[in-house]
Design a protein around this motif. Structure first.
Motif, PDB file in Angstrom:
ATOM      1  N   ALA A 123      52.180  67.391  -3.607  1.00 56.14           N
ATOM      2  CA  ALA A 123      50.802  67.718  -2.788  1.00 56.14           C
ATOM      3  C   ALA A 123      50.842  69.177  -2.474  1.00 56.14           C
ATOM      4  O   ALA A 123      50.007  69.721  -2.350  1.00 56.14           O
ATOM      5  N   ALA A 124      52.146  69.925  -2.113  1.00 52.55           N
ATOM      6  CA  ALA A 124      51.908  71.371  -1.768  1.00 52.55           C
ATOM      7  C   ALA A 124      51.594  72.211  -2.983  1.00 52.55           C
ATOM      8  O   ALA A 124      52.037  71.977  -4.121  1.00 52.55           O
ATOM      9  N   GLY A 125      50.717  73.302  -2.652  1.00 50.82           N
ATOM     10  CA  GLY A 125      50.255  74.063  -3.449  1.00 50.82           C
ATOM     11  C   GLY A 125      51.218  75.421  -3.557  1.00 50.82           C
ATOM     12  O   GLY A 125      51.724  75.632  -2.664  1.00 50.82           O
ATOM     13  N   ASN A 126      50.702  76.273  -4.636  1.00 52.27           N
ATOM     14  CA  ASN A 126      51.786  77.536  -4.689  1.00 52.27           C
ATOM     15  C   ASN A 126      51.068  78.783  -3.488  1.00 52.27           C
ATOM     16  O   ASN A 126      50.459  79.494  -4.176  1.00 52.27           O
ATOM     17  N   ALA A 127      51.158  78.293  -2.329  1.00 51.69           N
ATOM     18  CA  ALA A 127      50.621  79.256  -1.397  1.00 51.69           C
ATOM     19  C   ALA A 127      51.328  79.384  -0.258  1.00 51.69           C
ATOM     20  O   ALA A 127      52.117  78.499   0.472  1.00 51.69           O
ATOM     21  N   ILE A 128      51.473  80.396   0.362  1.00 49.54           N
ATOM     22  CA  ILE A 128      52.190  80.827   1.637  1.00 49.54           C
ATOM     23  C   ILE A 128      51.317  81.349   2.765  1.00 49.54           C
ATOM     24  O   ILE A 128      50.303  82.332   2.560  1.00 49.54           O
ATOM     25  N   TYR A 129      51.231  80.869   3.939  1.00 48.38           N
ATOM     26  CA  TYR A 129      50.438  81.172   5.195  1.00 48.38           C
ATOM     27  C   TYR A 129      51.238  81.902   5.634  1.00 48.38           C
ATOM     28  O   TYR A 129      52.164  81.407   6.511  1.00 48.38           O
ATOM     29  N   LEU A 130      50.798  83.306   6.212  1.00 50.32           N
ATOM     30  CA  LEU A 130      51.486  84.264   7.003  1.00 50.32           C
ATOM     31  C   LEU A 130      50.543  84.442   8.076  1.00 50.32           C
ATOM     32  O   LEU A 130      49.418  84.752   8.002  1.00 50.32           O
ATOM     33  N   HIS A 131      51.032  84.320   9.474  1.00 48.69           N
ATOM     34  CA  HIS A 131      50.172  84.449  10.729  1.00 48.69           C
ATOM     35  C   HIS A 131      50.889  85.297  11.599  1.00 48.69           C
ATOM     36  O   HIS A 131      52.103  85.154  11.986  1.00 48.69           O
ATOM     37  N   GLY A 132      50.074  86.271  12.451  1.00 51.40           N
ATOM     38  CA  GLY A 132      50.705  86.742  13.532  1.00 51.40           C
ATOM     39  C   GLY A 132      49.375  87.820  14.178  1.00 51.40           C
ATOM     40  O   GLY A 132      48.396  87.755  13.495  1.00 51.40           O
ATOM     41  N   ALA A 133      49.787  88.167  15.239  1.00 51.80           N
ATOM     42  CA  ALA A 133      48.942  89.104  15.826  1.00 51.80           C
ATOM     43  C   ALA A 133      48.648  90.388  15.288  1.00 51.80           C
ATOM     44  O   ALA A 133      49.590  90.785  14.515  1.00 51.80           O
ATOM     45  N   GLU A 134      47.392  90.951  15.270  1.00 51.78           N
ATOM     46  CA  GLU A 134      47.227  92.282  14.735  1.00 51.78           C
ATOM     47  C   GLU A 134      48.147  93.436  15.261  1.00 51.78           C
ATOM     48  O   GLU A 134      48.658  93.611  16.252  1.00 51.78           O
ATOM     49  N   GLY A 192      40.892  84.540  10.287  1.00 51.54           N
ATOM     50  CA  GLY A 192      41.374  84.301  11.726  1.00 51.54           C
ATOM     51  C   GLY A 192      41.663  82.874  11.698  1.00 51.54           C
ATOM     52  O   GLY A 192      42.607  82.329  10.881  1.00 51.54           O
ATOM     53  N   GLU A 193      40.920  82.049  12.566  1.00 52.49           N
ATOM     54  CA  GLU A 193      41.263  80.646  12.666  1.00 52.49           C
ATOM     55  C   GLU A 193      40.541  79.933  11.510  1.00 52.49           C
ATOM     56  O   GLU A 193      39.417  79.944  11.464  1.00 52.49           O
ATOM     57  N   LEU A 194      41.094  79.248  10.737  1.00 49.10           N
ATOM     58  CA  LEU A 194      40.534  78.554   9.624  1.00 49.10           C
ATOM     59  C   LEU A 194      39.848  77.300  10.158  1.00 49.10           C
ATOM     60  O   LEU A 194      40.476  76.529  10.707  1.00 49.10           O
ATOM     61  N   THR A 195      38.518  77.045   9.893  1.00 46.30           N
ATOM     62  CA  THR A 195      38.047  76.097  10.204  1.00 46.30           C
ATOM     63  C   THR A 195      38.363  74.698   9.262  1.00 46.30           C
ATOM     64  O   THR A 195      39.003  75.358   8.187  1.00 46.30           O
ATOM     65  N   SER A 196      38.287  73.548   9.600  1.00 45.42           N
ATOM     66  CA  SER A 196      38.542  72.259   8.703  1.00 45.42           C
ATOM     67  C   SER A 196      37.749  72.496   7.262  1.00 45.42           C
ATOM     68  O   SER A 196      38.269  72.467   6.339  1.00 45.42           O
ATOM     69  N   SER A 197      36.550  72.996   7.289  1.00 44.02           N
ATOM     70  CA  SER A 197      35.925  73.161   6.068  1.00 44.02           C
ATOM     71  C   SER A 197      36.303  74.332   5.273  1.00 44.02           C
ATOM     72  O   SER A 197      36.480  74.208   4.116  1.00 44.02           O
ATOM     73  N   THR A 219      46.354  82.792  13.717  1.00 44.37           N
ATOM     74  CA  THR A 219      46.952  81.621  14.312  1.00 44.37           C
ATOM     75  C   THR A 219      47.449  80.609  13.046  1.00 44.37           C
ATOM     76  O   THR A 219      47.111  80.637  12.051  1.00 44.37           O
ATOM     77  N   ASP A 220      48.312  79.709  13.739  1.00 45.49           N
ATOM     78  CA  ASP A 220      48.844  78.866  12.612  1.00 45.49           C
ATOM     79  C   ASP A 220      47.781  77.753  12.062  1.00 45.49           C
ATOM     80  O   ASP A 220      46.911  77.469  12.628  1.00 45.49           O
ATOM     81  N   LEU A 221      48.106  77.188  11.022  1.00 46.44           N
ATOM     82  CA  LEU A 221      47.460  76.165  10.237  1.00 46.44           C
ATOM     83  C   LEU A 221      47.592  74.905  11.263  1.00 46.44           C
ATOM     84  O   LEU A 221      48.564  74.557  11.752  1.00 46.44           O
ATOM     85  N   SER A 222      46.634  73.943  10.887  1.00 47.01           N
ATOM     86  CA  SER A 222      46.359  72.638  11.378  1.00 47.01           C
ATOM     87  C   SER A 222      47.818  71.860  10.662  1.00 47.01           C
ATOM     88  O   SER A 222      48.124  72.369   9.620  1.00 47.01           O
ATOM     89  N   ASP A 223      47.958  70.854  11.196  1.00 47.01           N
ATOM     90  CA  ASP A 223      49.053  70.159  10.438  1.00 47.01           C
ATOM     91  C   ASP A 223      48.787  69.555   9.071  1.00 47.01           C
ATOM     92  O   ASP A 223      49.509  69.342   8.414  1.00 47.01           O
ATOM     93  N   VAL A 229      50.616  73.983   1.712  1.00 50.35           N
ATOM     94  CA  VAL A 229      51.255  75.102   1.625  1.00 50.35           C
ATOM     95  C   VAL A 229      52.559  74.769   1.386  1.00 50.35           C
ATOM     96  O   VAL A 229      53.126  73.896   2.049  1.00 50.35           O
ATOM     97  N   LEU A 230      53.483  75.632   0.859  1.00 51.18           N
ATOM     98  CA  LEU A 230      54.766  75.859   0.814  1.00 51.18           C
ATOM     99  C   LEU A 230      55.225  76.280   1.944  1.00 51.18           C
ATOM    100  O   LEU A 230      56.437  75.385   2.395  1.00 51.18           O
ATOM    101  N   MET A 231      54.870  77.054   2.885  1.00 51.47           N
ATOM    102  CA  MET A 231      55.224  77.590   4.128  1.00 51.47           C
ATOM    103  C   MET A 231      54.165  78.074   5.081  1.00 51.47           C
ATOM    104  O   MET A 231      53.360  78.776   4.300  1.00 51.47           O
ATOM    105  N   SER A 232      54.433  78.119   6.179  1.00 52.58           N
ATOM    106  CA  SER A 232      53.549  78.623   7.181  1.00 52.58           C
ATOM    107  C   SER A 232      54.430  79.741   7.916  1.00 52.58           C
ATOM    108  O   SER A 232      55.425  78.854   8.782  1.00 52.58           O
ATOM    109  N   MET A 233      54.662  80.823   7.786  1.00 50.68           N
ATOM    110  CA  MET A 233      55.448  81.590   8.804  1.00 50.68           C
ATOM    111  C   MET A 233      54.752  82.421   9.837  1.00 50.68           C
ATOM    112  O   MET A 233      53.562  83.302   9.210  1.00 50.68           O
ATOM    113  N   ARG A 234      55.173  82.562  10.871  1.00 42.90           N
ATOM    114  CA  ARG A 234      54.638  83.581  11.845  1.00 42.90           C
ATOM    115  C   ARG A 234      55.503  84.749  11.873  1.00 42.90           C
ATOM    116  O   ARG A 234      56.751  84.906  11.812  1.00 42.90           O
TER     117      ARG A 234
END
Length: 574
Positions: A123-134, A192-197, A219-223, A229-234
């Motif tokens: 199910a996971a796609g070839n994507a990495i989500y990186l999140h943190g404050a400016e 910013g914060e991704l909406t569900s859509s 901000t972090d992704l929803s569950d 995604v492969l990984m969500s990293m703060r």
């Protein structure tokens, strides 16, 4: 595809590209649906399925991005993305290097796993989500991971993209197509914060064989989206001093000489995030070039860093302008010498602790503390301003009335907030008239005594853990608790000025340029009137205002009358 000629279909592709049975081909095509894109032999194609057609008769068409690429047609610069050279403002610090290496390794392992699955994908796609404050280096880390595949990436501005809700799917699809054609990563910056859509539209395009997608958010992704995604990293800022040193060193400009910059000092005094440090070094470079210098010296770097310190704090402390040099304070030679030595220590004590290894010997007690003792008006506060100005730091005067609270635990909380906030700016803490906070502990005979002793203990702890400069002023040195006295590194006693000292103070007041009559005798004023420095200042200003209102120079009569008024305020007779 040309009108009137047969289209390229999935069945034809199966015969040309896929060995084996019809069932194996169906297993390959089954995840597809009409209108989706898939990378086939390096080209982006779209699957078109008309009503009534069997699935294997679906036609394949090249996407616009693929056609432009093959025909060498430039589509012009798209409105919301660009094929950009990856930004590399400065080398990575150690923490970022470790994060980059782990992510690159993860992507490589994922690609190897996908290849071995032979068309059966998770199910996971070839994507990495990186999140943190400016300012925490999210985009820098994304660039670093993408650069493992080359120097370019498709970069899309999420801040603008999120305003195009009606075209979101279309614009994302086009960016994905360009990345696939060029076989380069896609960086979606500024989310910013991704909406569900928005998340659903994005994740619908991310697959196991799509280009690497690096999404930069706050901000972090929803569950639910995490599963796509492969990984969500703060991404967090460095906390320890060693990493702060590496952070500063990595961002010093290479275009100019920076050998004189003490990065250990900057790391300790200005523990900024990555973006602020980059802004500091750019400002220092501009100022160095503007001044015709061949490089950035330490003083220039410190002043640039101080520019980015927050200009406001809570109501617990007040930033006070720190101006002037040692030439602007009139003291006896021995007192001036002590002040000069405190200033020299203030400029270098942090470097001495770091370079000579002294800081490793002690886990606490690394602050520089000084106690200024003297009657009101003898120059204690003025000396504190001169000290802060000479070493290039901001001066914060503690508001003792607001520090103290009747509520349990609130005073201790206020003290911690002040020490933390000023320490983060590399400022000088000034406890003016510190008697009420630093008074001697007493035998406990009531709850008030117990509370007072607890407050003293809290102050001792905060000073022990502080790594900056703390100044205390008092006119009651005997009331200071002995535990504080042991922690005071320097003590400077400001004596009441004698006649010659008073003459020099009068002359200093006159040096500003106010018109003075020839009959003014500063030596006589100094000998006749026993005034402190603060009282001489008041008398001179009163005389100047009187003379200015009458459009006349300052005369001896003006000054004599002003001195007598100072005596009357104290109940003395001249």
């Amino acid at each position: 595809q040309v009108a009137g000629r047969p289209a390229v279909t999935l069945e034809l592709v199966r015969h040309l590209l896929v060995d084996g049975s019809h069932e194996r081909a169906l297993a390959l095509w089954r995840p597809l649906a009409a209108g989706t894109s898939v990378l086939v032999s390096g080209c982006m194609v779209e699957v078109r399925l008309d009503d009534g057609d069997a699935f294997h008769d679906a036609s394949l068409e090249l996407t616009r991005a693929a056609r432009n690429f093959l025909l060498e047609v430039s589509p012009g610069r798209p409105p919301l993305y660009e094929v950009a050279r990856l930004a590399r403002e400065a080398p990575l610090d150690i923490a970022q290097q470790e994060q980059r290496d782990s992510l690159v390794e993860l992507v490589a392992e994922y690609r190897a796993t996908v290849a071995s699955l032979d068309g059966v994908f998770g199910a996971a796609g070839n994507a990495i989500y990186l999140h943190g404050a400016e300012g925490h280096g999210v985009r820098e880390l994304a660039d670093a991971v993408a650069s493992a595949k080359g120097d370019h990436a498709v970069v899309m501005d999420g801040r603008i993209l999120q305003t195009q809700s009606t075209r979101l799917g279309e614009l994302l699809r086009e960016a994905f197509d360009v990345a696939a054609v060029h076989q380069i990563p896609l960086i979606l910056d500024g989310f910013g914060e991704l909406t569900s859509s928005q998340g659903a539209a994005l994740m619908a395009l991310v697959g196991p064989k799509t280009p690497l997608v690096l999404i930069c958010g706050e901000t972090d992704l929803s569950d639910l989206l995490k599963r796509c995604v492969l990984m969500s990293m703060r991404v967090t800022p460095p906390r320890d001093e060693v990493t702060q040193v590496q952070l500063w060193a990595a961002r010093l400009p290479r275009e100019v000489d920076t050998a004189a910059v003490d990065v250990d000092y900057l790391a300790q005094v200005y523990p900024y995030d990555r973006r602020t440090i980059s802004a500091v070094t750019r400002l220092a470079t501009v100022r160095a070039v503007g001044a015709g210098k061949s490089g950035i010296d330490h003083d220039l770097a410190v002043r640039a860093a101080a520019t980015f310190a927050p200009t406001s704090m809570s109501t617990l402390a007040r930033e006070t302008p720190a101006r002037g040099t040692l030439a602007d304070i009139i003291l006896p030679a021995d007192e001036l010498d002590v002040l000069r030595r405190i200033i020299e220590a203030g400029r270098t004590f942090e470097r001495a602790l770091a370079e000579w290894g002294l800081g490793r010997l002690f886990s606490y007690g690394k602050s520089l503390t000084a106690l200024f003792v003297g009657e009101p008006g003898t120059g204690k506060t003025h000396a504190a301003k001169i000290l802060a100005s000479e070493i290039g730091r901001k001066l914060f005067v503690i508001n003792v009335d607001r520090i103290m609270s009747k509520w349990a635990g609130e005073t201790e909380k206020n003290l911690h907030e002040v020490f933390t906030a000023v320490g983060g700016q590399g400022g000088v803490l000034l406890f003016d008239e510190a008697d009420s906070l630093f008074s001697k502990r007493v035998e406990v005979s009531s709850s008030n005594d117990k509370y007072s002793n607890m407050l003293t203990n809290t102050l001792l702890t905060e000073i022990e853990e502080y790594k900056g400069i703390v100044l205390l002023t008092t006119n009651k040195p005997k009331s200071i608790d002995s535990a504080f006295e042991r922690r005071i590194m320097y003590m400077l006693t400001f004596t009441r000025p004698d006649a010659d000292h008073r003459r020099r103070l009068w002359e200093y007041m006159a040096s500003a340029g106010a018109p003075i009559e020839r009959d003014v005798d500063f030596a006589r004023l100094g000998a006749q009137f026993d005034l402190s420095g603060g009282e001489i200042k008041n008398a001179f200003l009163r005389a100047a205002f009187e003379a200015y209102s009458r459009a006349r120079p300052i005369t001896m009569a003006h000054l004599t009358e002003a001195c007598r008024e100072e005596y009357q305020k104290k109940g003395k007779v001249s």
